[in-house]
Motif scaffolding. Sequence first.
Motif, PDB file in Angstrom:
ATOM      1  N   THR A 121      -6.868   5.730  -8.752  1.00  0.00           N
ATOM      2  CA  THR A 121      -6.133   5.779  -7.491  1.00  0.00           C
ATOM      3  C   THR A 121      -6.475   4.596  -6.594  1.00  0.00           C
ATOM      4  OG1 THR A 121      -6.077   8.194  -7.601  1.00  0.00           O
ATOM      5  CG2 THR A 121      -5.633   7.201  -5.462  1.00  0.00           C
ATOM      6  N   TYR A 122      -7.771   4.297  -6.447  1.00  0.00           N
ATOM      7  CA  TYR A 122      -8.193   3.234  -5.543  1.00  0.00           C
ATOM      8  C   TYR A 122      -8.371   1.884  -6.249  1.00  0.00           C
ATOM      9  CZ  TYR A 122      -9.100   6.529  -1.718  1.00  0.00           C
ATOM     10  OH  TYR A 122      -8.968   7.450  -0.719  1.00  0.00           O
TER      11      TYR A 122
ATOM     12  N   LEU B 109       0.828  -1.206   0.000  1.00  0.00           N
ATOM     13  CA  LEU B 109       0.000   0.000   0.000  1.00  0.00           C
ATOM     14  C   LEU B 109       0.867   1.262   0.000  1.00  0.00           C
ATOM     15  CD1 LEU B 109      -2.825  -1.040   2.510  1.00  0.00           C
ATOM     16  CD2 LEU B 109      -2.983  -0.861   0.016  1.00  0.00           C
TER      17      LEU B 109
ATOM     18  N   ARG C  80      -9.698   9.635  -9.068  1.00  0.00           N
ATOM     19  CA  ARG C  80      -9.561   9.201  -7.680  1.00  0.00           C
ATOM     20  C   ARG C  80     -10.133   7.805  -7.481  1.00  0.00           C
ATOM     21  NH1 ARG C  80     -12.968  12.346  -3.217  1.00  0.00           N
ATOM     22  NH2 ARG C  80     -14.597  11.229  -4.353  1.00  0.00           N
ATOM     23  N   LEU C  81     -11.317   7.544  -8.047  1.00  0.00           N
ATOM     24  CA  LEU C  81     -11.956   6.242  -7.866  1.00  0.00           C
ATOM     25  C   LEU C  81     -11.309   5.161  -8.723  1.00  0.00           C
ATOM     26  CD1 LEU C  81     -14.226   4.393  -6.811  1.00  0.00           C
ATOM     27  CD2 LEU C  81     -15.671   5.257  -8.683  1.00  0.00           C
TER      28      LEU C  81
ATOM     29  N   TYR D 207      -4.868   6.755   3.217  1.00  0.00           N
ATOM     30  CA  TYR D 207      -5.858   6.254   2.268  1.00  0.00           C
ATOM     31  C   TYR D 207      -7.235   6.864   2.503  1.00  0.00           C
ATOM     32  CZ  TYR D 207      -3.107   2.899  -0.329  1.00  0.00           C
ATOM     33  OH  TYR D 207      -2.206   2.341  -1.206  1.00  0.00           O
TER      34      TYR D 207
ATOM     35  N   TRP E 166       0.985   3.938  -3.059  1.00  0.00           N
ATOM     36  CA  TRP E 166       0.567   5.297  -2.723  1.00  0.00           C
ATOM     37  C   TRP E 166       1.615   6.321  -3.106  1.00  0.00           C
ATOM     38  CZ3 TRP E 166      -4.162   5.571  -2.833  1.00  0.00           C
ATOM     39  CH2 TRP E 166      -4.940   6.533  -2.180  1.00  0.00           C
TER      40      TRP E 166
ATOM     41  N   ALA F  68     -10.651  10.356   0.313  1.00  0.00           N
ATOM     42  CA  ALA F  68     -12.084  10.108   0.449  1.00  0.00           C
ATOM     43  C   ALA F  68     -12.782  11.234   1.207  1.00  0.00           C
ATOM     44  CB  ALA F  68     -12.316   8.772   1.147  1.00  0.00           C
TER      45      ALA F  68
ATOM     46  N   MET G 190      -5.500  -0.581  -7.269  1.00  0.00           N
ATOM     47  CA  MET G 190      -4.742  -1.303  -6.238  1.00  0.00           C
ATOM     48  C   MET G 190      -4.972  -2.811  -6.295  1.00  0.00           C
ATOM     49  SD  MET G 190      -4.756   0.943  -2.781  1.00  0.00           S
ATOM     50  CE  MET G 190      -6.547   1.082  -2.812  1.00  0.00           C
TER      51      MET G 190
END
Length: 404
Positions: free
Chosen positions: A284-285, A61, A280-281, A180, A65, A184, A288
């Motif tokens: 970025t997330y 992570l 972002r959605l 993290y 990141w 959000a 992963m």
Amino acid sequence: MAADNPRGAMFRVIVPNQHSRVTNAELFFDLVFVFAVTQVSHTLLHHFTPLGAVHVTVLFLAVWWVWVYTAWVTNWLDPDLTPVRILIFLMMLGGLVLSTTIPTAFEGRGLWFAIAYATMQVGRTAFWLLATPRHRTAVRHNAIRILVWLSISAVLWIAGGVVEGDTRLFLWIVAVGWEYIAPAVRFWVPKLGFSSVEAWRVEGGHMAERCSLFVIIALGEAVVVNGATFAELEWNAANMIAFISALIGSIAMWWIYFHRGAEAGAELISKSVDSGRLARLAYTYLHMPIIAGIILTAVSDELVLKHPAGHSDVRTIVSTIGGPLVFLVGTILFKHAIRGFLQLSHGIGIILLLALCWFAADLSPLWLSVATTVIMIVVAVWESVSLGAAPEEEAHESASGGSA
């Protein structure tokens, strides 16, 4: 692109309807993360226990990141300008220190890992703030918000590096969780409040390409390691089948991600008026689990190549089934974010992989690997045939909630 941009200082010049290319400096920077991905997969391979998995998850992570935050900043700043290039090269140095300490981050080199990580995160953000002209108030406030959040987490990272054992793990989990959660909650800080959606607008094609390149890094690392492992083995039938299964499995992952998904994502985010929220959605997330699945599959490939015969043990089952499973969960969510519907092919693949768990212990590592590869081929072919038969109808299917 580099251009005279006095009002934007070191920011990219965005030309309407023109995609900003990924620069050579960015590609050079990404090479460090080939090494980082290798270190993560090898650390998991040698510490495949519940506690080891938690350790590796925290490290993964952190690696993801620091890379994705750098991708955001170089989406705004122009890497063809000398000061930005110097920043990227300094980030490479920090990335190499970070990568070399991954195997012993929870042992003797924890403080080095923490210092490298905190310096990269805080230093890059501080540079971005200093590079932002005063008239770009929204961007400056955004940089200040992020710098505040990362400075707080930096204290937790370094404090964790100073202590040992469970205390280090606890502090680092809190630190990575803090980072993290930050996007959000839109990096809320007192007085400045929440960041605005406008402040997060990105050049969509560039962001999509950057994340696609990281997928290539992870897949390429797996192929290179498999080739190196196979070269040292006896070339018998079992080892050859295991090697071919691993290669075809990587090709299937490439096909599932790139054949339709990557192109559709790049097109959508390039045209989106809400590119920051989508980046972002989706990038970025949701990237992963895609990367995590590839790394876990690389661990499986090495285990199967070295021990293809006999019954599959727990770590072989978890990595061989878990890798493709996590990858498919990531891709189905990513494609849902860009298409608006769930891929039926991916859902069936997930169900088949879960069903395979019931029989996995009775299969040898070799045939378990072959079975998961076949499932991934089915998913890739199904999606290609379904969407390829009528590509012009895909937008209509998305609007009406259809599935592939």
